[in-house]
Design an enzyme around this catalytic site. Structure first.
Site, PDB file in Angstrom:
ATOM      1  N   SER A  71       7.668   4.678  -6.419  1.00  0.00           N
ATOM      2  CA  SER A  71       7.572   4.964  -4.978  1.00  0.00           C
ATOM      3  C   SER A  71       7.741   3.743  -4.084  1.00  0.00           C
ATOM      4  O   SER A  71       7.725   3.882  -2.855  1.00  0.00           O
ATOM      5  CB  SER A  71       6.238   5.650  -4.664  1.00  0.00           C
ATOM      6  OG  SER A  71       6.277   7.003  -5.068  1.00  0.00           O
ATOM      7  N   LYS A  74      10.357   4.121  -1.406  1.00  0.00           N
ATOM      8  CA  LYS A  74      10.133   4.661  -0.066  1.00  0.00           C
ATOM      9  C   LYS A  74      10.086   3.571   1.002  1.00  0.00           C
ATOM     10  O   LYS A  74      10.198   3.862   2.194  1.00  0.00           O
ATOM     11  CB  LYS A  74       8.855   5.494  -0.041  1.00  0.00           C
ATOM     12  CG  LYS A  74       8.939   6.733  -0.943  1.00  0.00           C
ATOM     13  CD  LYS A  74       7.679   7.572  -0.873  1.00  0.00           C
ATOM     14  CE  LYS A  74       7.793   8.822  -1.738  1.00  0.00           C
ATOM     15  NZ  LYS A  74       7.580   8.569  -3.163  1.00  0.00           N
ATOM     16  N   SER A 131       2.695   9.122   0.214  1.00  0.00           N
ATOM     17  CA  SER A 131       3.878   8.858  -0.617  1.00  0.00           C
ATOM     18  C   SER A 131       4.510  10.169  -1.059  1.00  0.00           C
ATOM     19  O   SER A 131       4.845  10.370  -2.231  1.00  0.00           O
ATOM     20  CB  SER A 131       3.507   7.998  -1.838  1.00  0.00           C
ATOM     21  OG  SER A 131       4.655   7.447  -2.429  1.00  0.00           O
TER      22      SER A 131
END
Length: 496
Positions: A71, A74, A131
């Protein structure tokens, strides 16, 4: 009864060697299994700490080895959103439509329904705190048309920032064997987010976010618990391990630290705390000495040129004496007042003989040679009036001014010879920095090669290609690339 007992003992006696052999095998390979797990964990681990003010790397372990970002991806997804907020293509109240595919993304997620929509502001908070994978895919589809196209745009932006070892295949960080990055590249992205979007970067310090009837806390457990930590992102998949990019900024020091491949969230956080405790005190104090990774949002390149021109000292004015009088057009005979002519007359008129035209006040024969418009006896011209500040050029080189700049779409002829391209930067300053770094490390190799920057428009963004040209042949350009690639420069030989 005794007979049954005797047969049982007899069977055990014959089975005993087989049992002992099985036990021995288990004892032999059990350590190998644990060793394999240890090696797998070691292959995921990477860490990196950089001093933002000085640019000095304070700690590095496997920092340029490929790792799965999870993640941390992101961060780039948000970078793309911030860009569109800056250029006006989006506002915080714009809405992203949710597709069936986006809604089906696995956790972590908000649980968006297909056919619904989400505001840009809420999407930012959901990416920073929860997230949310469904939100990441929604952002990608609305900006790029599809997640695959958006991932390609993310990769292009990464290359422009100098993240040469990063490739994105999706916007969320969900498992994909081709989605790779490095700890050093993630630290660079963390710095770029702050440098270009100081206002939007503050979203990363959000501790919690309410959407609908639920409140979601930030996965970053160091926020509010470690002095100076103000973000920025966590990540985890089974393949990546536990990842974390952290920004630490105190009153006089500033570092960005990355830990990848942690065995657990707690062990990752503890390792990050130890890195901060050990290396923050070694960071530079005072003013920042390094340039911005990328120009701050709202700072146009033309404005930079103006500031550069203002900083250049012009030469002092000098008076140039003109010894000979200037030739004046008034020596030609005067022309009578203009009389409009018909179109037919204009079409068939003969060339005008100026000498034959009548004069209103003909000069006397002895005055014709000296007739002129009155001029001052000593015309004055200043060098300051003629001075023009130079345009920003490519990185300085030791062999005079061998730099050029052009647009890819213009008719201007680029320097001749084979080219090598070291990347495409989002600003002329960034392209110049790449060129100057390459020349500083390869003074003999790049001696007399021309620095060349070329502007190109791609995906509604202006990029500056950083090139050296003047190589005599394909082989000489490729040989130069081999040397530069060993120094971690991206390099491509190009036909003239």
């Amino acid at each position: 009864m005794y007979r049954v007992a005797f047969q049982a003992v007899r069977r055990f006696r014959f089975a005993r060697p087989a049992i002992l052999a099985a036990v021995a095998i288990c004892l032999t390979f059990a350590p190998l299994g644990s060793l394999g797990k240890a090696n797998a964990a070691a292959n995921k681990y990477a860490a990196y700490v950089i001093d933002v003010k000085s640019g000095k790397v304070l700690f590095s372990r496997n920092a340029t080895s490929p790792r799965y970002p999870a993640s941390l991806t992101k961060m780039m997804t948000l970078y793309m959103v911030f860009e569109r907020l800056e250029n006006g293509k989006l506002t915080l109240n714009s809405r992203f439509k949710v597709s069936k595919y986006a809604a089906s993304r696995p956790p972590s997620k908000l649980g968006l329904r297909a056919g619904s929509s989400i505001r840009v502001r809420d999407a930012i908070y959901a990416l920073v705190t929860k997230s949310a994978n469904d939100v990441a895919t929604t952002v990608a589809e609305n900006i790029g048309g599809s997640e695959a196209k958006f991932a390609a745009m993310m990769t292009d932006t990464a290359r422009a920032l100098g993240m040469t070892r990063t490739t994105f295949k999706n916007a969320s960080g969900l498992p994909n064997s081709k989605q790779k990055t490095t700890a050093a590249d993630m630290a660079l992205l963390g710095r770029a987010l702050q440098d270009r979007f100081p206002k939007q970067y503050k979203y990363f310090s959000t501790s919690s976010f309410k959407y609908g009837k639920r409140r979601y806390g930030n996965h970053n457990k160091l926020l509010g618990r470690v002095k100076g930590v103000d973000g920025i992102k966590t990540g985890y998949t089974r393949a990546s391990g536990f990842n974390l990019v952290t920004n630490v900024k105190t009153r006089d020091r500033h570092i960005v630290a990355v830990v990848m491949g942690g065995k657990s969230g707690r062990s990752r956080d503890n390792h990050m705390k130890s890195l901060i405790a050990k290396y923050l005190s070694k960071a530079k104090t005072g003013k920042r000495q390094t340039a911005l990774v990328v120009p701050r949002a709202g700072t146009a390149s033309k404005a930079n040129y103006i500031q550069l021109a203002k900083s250049i000292r012009l030469p002092k004015a000098k008076t140039l004496e003109i010894s000979q009088p200037l030739a004046m057009a008034s020596l030609a005979p005067s022309i009578p007042a203009f009389q409009p002519a018909s179109s037919a007359q204009m079409a068939y008129a003969n060339p005008i003989n100026l000498a034959a035209l009548p004069r209103e006040n003909p000069a006397k024969p002895d005055q014709q040679a000296t007739a002129s418009i009155p001029v001052s006896p000593k015309p004055r011209m200043t060098t300051a009036a003629l001075a023009m500040p130079p345009l920003p050029r490519a990185a300085n080189d030791p062999v005079g001014d061998l730099s050029t700049h052009s647009r890819a779409s213009s008719t201007q002829v680029a320097p001749s010879g084979w080219h090598i391209q070291l990347g495409a930067a989002p600003s002329l300053a960034a392209a110049n920095k790449i060129l100057s770094q390459a020349r500083a490390k390869n003074k003999r190799l790049l001696l007399a090669r021309v620095n060349h920057t070329e502007t190109v428009e791609k995906n509604n963004a202006t990029l500056y290609r950083a090139r050296f040209t003047g190589f005599e042949s394909k082989s000489s350009a490729r040989d130069a690339c081999k040397i530069l690639q060993k120094q971690k420069f991206a390099c491509l030989a190009l036909h003239p």
